[in-house]
Write an enzyme that holds these catalytic residues in place. Structure first.
Site, mmCIF file in Angstrom:
data_model
loop_
_atom_site.group_PDB
_atom_site.id
_atom_site.type_symbol
_atom_site.label_atom_id
_atom_site.label_comp_id
_atom_site.label_asym_id
_atom_site.label_seq_id
_atom_site.Cartn_x
_atom_site.Cartn_y
_atom_site.Cartn_z
ATOM 1 N N ILE A 3 19.080 32.679 -17.384
ATOM 2 C CA ILE A 3 18.251 32.476 -19.303
ATOM 3 C C ILE A 3 17.090 32.379 -18.861
ATOM 4 C CG2 ILE A 3 19.091 31.563 -19.863
ATOM 5 C CD1 ILE A 3 19.380 34.263 -22.506
ATOM 6 N N THR A 4 16.433 30.654 -18.275
ATOM 7 C CA THR A 4 15.448 29.822 -18.564
ATOM 8 C C THR A 4 14.279 29.967 -17.503
ATOM 9 O OG1 THR A 4 16.357 28.712 -17.079
ATOM 10 C CG2 THR A 4 16.699 28.503 -19.154
ATOM 11 N N GLN A 33 12.241 33.319 -14.989
ATOM 12 C CA GLN A 33 11.257 34.687 -15.683
ATOM 13 C C GLN A 33 11.725 35.922 -15.378
ATOM 14 O OE1 GLN A 33 7.533 36.057 -12.631
ATOM 15 N NE2 GLN A 33 9.104 37.770 -12.176
ATOM 16 N N ASP A 34 12.713 36.294 -14.496
ATOM 17 C CA ASP A 34 13.298 37.530 -15.218
ATOM 18 C C ASP A 34 14.211 37.296 -16.868
ATOM 19 O OD1 ASP A 34 12.009 37.920 -13.013
ATOM 20 O OD2 ASP A 34 13.868 38.754 -11.823
ATOM 21 N N ASP A 81 26.090 24.375 -15.157
ATOM 22 C CA ASP A 81 25.605 24.482 -13.770
ATOM 23 C C ASP A 81 26.062 25.328 -12.456
ATOM 24 O OD1 ASP A 81 24.776 23.603 -11.136
ATOM 25 O OD2 ASP A 81 23.147 22.128 -12.094
ATOM 26 N N LEU A 82 25.794 26.004 -12.415
ATOM 27 C CA LEU A 82 26.807 26.998 -11.195
ATOM 28 C C LEU A 82 26.953 26.494 -10.010
ATOM 29 C CD1 LEU A 82 24.823 30.412 -11.789
ATOM 30 C CD2 LEU A 82 27.298 29.612 -11.757
ATOM 31 N N ALA A 117 20.654 33.568 -11.602
ATOM 32 C CA ALA A 117 20.426 32.415 -11.765
ATOM 33 C C ALA A 117 20.212 32.402 -9.891
ATOM 34 C CB ALA A 117 22.035 31.354 -12.260
ATOM 35 N N SER A 173 17.938 40.715 -2.878
ATOM 36 C CA SER A 173 16.170 40.280 -3.246
ATOM 37 C C SER A 173 15.871 41.114 -1.661
ATOM 38 C CB SER A 173 15.850 39.018 -2.888
ATOM 39 O OG SER A 173 14.584 38.756 -1.958
ATOM 40 N N GLU A 187 13.774 40.127 0.434
ATOM 41 C CA GLU A 187 13.659 39.166 1.643
ATOM 42 C C GLU A 187 14.663 39.479 2.695
ATOM 43 O OE1 GLU A 187 11.803 35.798 2.301
ATOM 44 O OE2 GLU A 187 9.931 36.529 0.542
ATOM 45 N N TYR A 220 17.113 31.171 2.123
ATOM 46 C CA TYR A 220 16.859 31.733 1.115
ATOM 47 C C TYR A 220 17.836 33.396 0.614
ATOM 48 C CZ TYR A 220 15.214 34.768 -3.342
ATOM 49 O OH TYR A 220 15.055 35.463 -4.040
ATOM 50 N N HIS A 236 7.921 40.466 -7.370
ATOM 51 C CA HIS A 236 7.607 40.707 -9.319
ATOM 52 C C HIS A 236 7.365 39.583 -9.960
ATOM 53 C CE1 HIS A 236 12.363 40.952 -9.426
ATOM 54 N NE2 HIS A 236 11.864 40.201 -9.997
HETATM 55 P P1 NAP Z 1 13.487 31.659 -11.449
HETATM 56 O O1 NAP Z 1 12.087 32.024 -12.441
HETATM 57 O O2 NAP Z 1 13.409 30.996 -10.525
HETATM 58 O O3 NAP Z 1 14.792 31.203 -11.876
HETATM 59 C C1 NAP Z 1 15.940 31.481 -11.742
HETATM 60 C C2 NAP Z 1 16.707 30.700 -12.942
HETATM 61 O O4 NAP Z 1 18.461 30.632 -12.299
HETATM 62 C C3 NAP Z 1 16.705 29.355 -13.990
HETATM 63 O O5 NAP Z 1 17.124 29.826 -14.924
HETATM 64 C C4 NAP Z 1 17.204 28.821 -13.164
HETATM 65 O O6 NAP Z 1 17.636 27.557 -14.222
HETATM 66 C C5 NAP Z 1 18.490 29.601 -12.863
HETATM 67 N N1 NAP Z 1 19.773 28.533 -11.423
HETATM 68 C C6 NAP Z 1 19.279 27.855 -11.027
HETATM 69 N N2 NAP Z 1 19.694 27.574 -10.355
HETATM 70 C C7 NAP Z 1 21.059 26.784 -10.824
HETATM 71 C C8 NAP Z 1 21.998 26.519 -10.866
HETATM 72 N N3 NAP Z 1 22.953 25.345 -10.141
HETATM 73 N N4 NAP Z 1 22.711 26.349 -12.388
HETATM 74 C C9 NAP Z 1 22.317 27.571 -13.261
HETATM 75 N N5 NAP Z 1 21.246 28.417 -12.968
HETATM 76 C C10 NAP Z 1 20.752 27.862 -11.605
HETATM 77 O O7 NAP Z 1 13.843 33.089 -11.045
HETATM 78 P P2 NAP Z 1 13.186 34.639 -11.246
HETATM 79 O O8 NAP Z 1 12.073 35.036 -10.998
HETATM 80 O O9 NAP Z 1 13.859 35.313 -12.524
HETATM 81 O O10 NAP Z 1 14.149 35.310 -10.842
HETATM 82 C C11 NAP Z 1 15.290 35.790 -10.737
HETATM 83 C C12 NAP Z 1 16.768 36.568 -10.042
HETATM 84 O O11 NAP Z 1 16.258 37.679 -8.865
HETATM 85 C C13 NAP Z 1 17.084 35.470 -8.982
HETATM 86 O O12 NAP Z 1 18.329 35.343 -8.319
HETATM 87 C C14 NAP Z 1 15.850 35.648 -7.025
HETATM 88 O O13 NAP Z 1 15.798 35.125 -6.340
HETATM 89 C C15 NAP Z 1 16.300 37.759 -7.439
HETATM 90 N N6 NAP Z 1 14.655 37.876 -6.716
HETATM 91 C C16 NAP Z 1 13.566 37.824 -8.045
HETATM 92 C C17 NAP Z 1 12.454 37.980 -6.991
HETATM 93 C C18 NAP Z 1 11.408 37.863 -8.145
HETATM 94 O O14 NAP Z 1 9.936 37.987 -7.376
HETATM 95 N N7 NAP Z 1 10.770 36.983 -9.086
HETATM 96 C C19 NAP Z 1 12.874 39.205 -5.914
HETATM 97 C C20 NAP Z 1 13.726 39.795 -5.833
HETATM 98 C C21 NAP Z 1 14.761 38.664 -6.312
HETATM 99 P P3 NAP Z 1 16.664 26.866 -14.458
HETATM 100 O O15 NAP Z 1 15.194 27.130 -15.326
HETATM 101 O O16 NAP Z 1 17.591 25.316 -14.412
HETATM 102 O O17 NAP Z 1 16.104 26.202 -12.673
#
Ligand code: NAP
Length: 336
Positions: free
Chosen positions: A9-10, A12-13, A56-57, A79, A123, A125, A147, A177
């Site tokens: 939740i912390t 972007q998405d 923490d996951l 996450a 993703s 990717e 990744y 995005h």
């Molecule tokens: P993001 O901003 O990096 O957010 C990732 C989140 O995962 C953060 O809240 C982070 O918490 C949490 N996290 C990481 N490790 C963790 C752990 N060990 N335990 C609990 N929480 C953990 O990513 P996003 O851009 O919002 O993307 C959301 C999802 O969509 C991700 O799975 C990403 O891979 C996927 N995705 C994103 C895109 C894109 O373009 N944005 C495209 C395809 C797929 P902390 O704040 O503690 O680090």
């Protein structure tokens, strides 16, 4: 009132999704690492509106406890260690968060919340060096970094859990995005930041890159391969798709992307044009920033999402880049 649980939740998405679900009248629970929640994060402004469960996951998180507390009707598993480039240096952790933690969540759902609907963040990717010029739900995966490999594993396990245990688990294969909330180490945000620095005459930026150097140094922004092309969309549009996916009667996977390709050069042109600067004077390609193995052409065919969900993006590439540059200008002006 429906209840939702968002892991990540912390991020972007997670933060945009929480806003959307609150607007829709959901009771929203978020899973967050305590250290991250105590710092400014993308969802800080939602404190008091969402209920945060800490964990923490990849540590000894009791997912049964989380599910019993939140009692979610919908679970959004966002996450992730979400930086493909950095996943080389953090491969074991990336596999644990992006791969194993997802499976632990599916297993906990099976045991403790089998009627919940689960959205899992896959993703684009995963397509990596794809043999197809456009990718849809049937396109095979050719990951080219840790990744993406970990995401492929979780993606397959999501389908295996769905089919084996008759669970409502879906994966959204989302293309890139971006938004004003992207961290500075992401490409689009670096370019927005570089353009804002150019507009303000900042030659050595206060923010540092992953090598500990100013992101803009001697008036120039270092990027990798400028011919890299991506299908870039606007994050709030994409979290809307996540919600729509979980409203389908039957669980099925979706590709979500704009279907439009832009190069990094085009991104620079649009961003620097926004502030009336010439990107060619401000940006250079640094070989040290080129990835060991670049993905091929990654371009969404979002026909299924358009037809079944009625989803299409509302914010154009140019508008998104403009918003990101404006946000960086505002931020840098406040700092000075
Ligand atoms: P993001 O901003 O990096 O957010 C990732 C989140 O995962 C953060 O809240 C982070 O918490 C949490 N996290 C990481 N490790 C963790 C752990 N060990 N335990 C609990 N929480 C953990 O990513 P996003 O851009 O919002 O993307 C959301 C999802 O969509 C991700 O799975 C990403 O891979 C996927 N995705 C994103 C895109 C894109 O373009 N944005 C495209 C395809 C797929 P902390 O704040 O503690 O680090």
């Amino acid at each position: 009132m429906k209840r939702a649980l968002i892991t990540g939740i912390t991020g972007q998405d997670g933060s945009y999704l929480a806003e959307l679900l609150l607007e829709k009248g959901y009771e929203v629970y978020g899973l967050a690492r305590a250290a991250s929640w105590s710092q400014p994060n993308c969802a800080s402004h939602l404190a008091g509106h969402v209920k945060i469960l800490f964990g923490d996951l990849i540590e000894d998180l009791e997912l049964a406890h989380v599910l019993n507390e939140a009692k979610p009707d919908e679970i959004y598993n966002l996450a992730s260690q979400s930086r493909p480039g950095e996943s080389w240096a953090r491969a074991p952790e990336t596999l644990e968060v992006n791969g194993l933690a997802a499976i632990k969540l599916f297993e906990a759902v099976r045991k403790h919340r089998p009627d919940a609907r689960v959205y899992h963040a896959s993703s684009s990717e995963m397509f990596g060096q794809s043999h197809s010029p456009r990718q849809d739900e049937e396109t095979s995966f050719h990951p080219v970094n840790p990744y993406a490999a970990a995401k492929v594993y979780a993606h397959h396990m999501a389908a295996i859990y769905r089919d084996s245990y008759n669970l409502y688990i879906t994966s959204g294969i989302l293309f890139n995005h971006e938004s004003e909330r992207r961290p500075l180490h992401f490409l689009t945000q670096k370019v927005a930041y570089g353009a804002a620095c150019a507009a303000l005459g900042i030659t050595d930026s206060p923010d540092l890159n992953e090598r500990g150097r100013p992101i803009v140094e001697d008036g120039r922004l270092a990027l990798g391969n400028l011919d890299t092309a991506r299908d870039w969309g606007y994050a709030p549009d994409f979290v809307r798709a996540m919600w729509m996916i979980l409203q389908q009667e039957k669980p099925t996977d979706f590709v979500i992307g704009t279907g439009k390709l832009h190069t990094l050069t085009e991104l620079c042109e649009v961003a620097y044009q926004t502030v009336g600067c010439d990107w060619k004077k401000c940006v250079f390609s640094d070989p040290a920033l080129v990835r060991p193995l670049e993905p091929g052409q990654i371009l969404a065919n979002p026909a299924k999402a358009r037809e079944l969900l009625g989803w299409s993006p509302t914010v154009s590439f140019e508008e998104m880049v403009g918003r990101m540059v404006q946000a960086q200008l505002t931020r840098l002006e406040k700092l000075s």
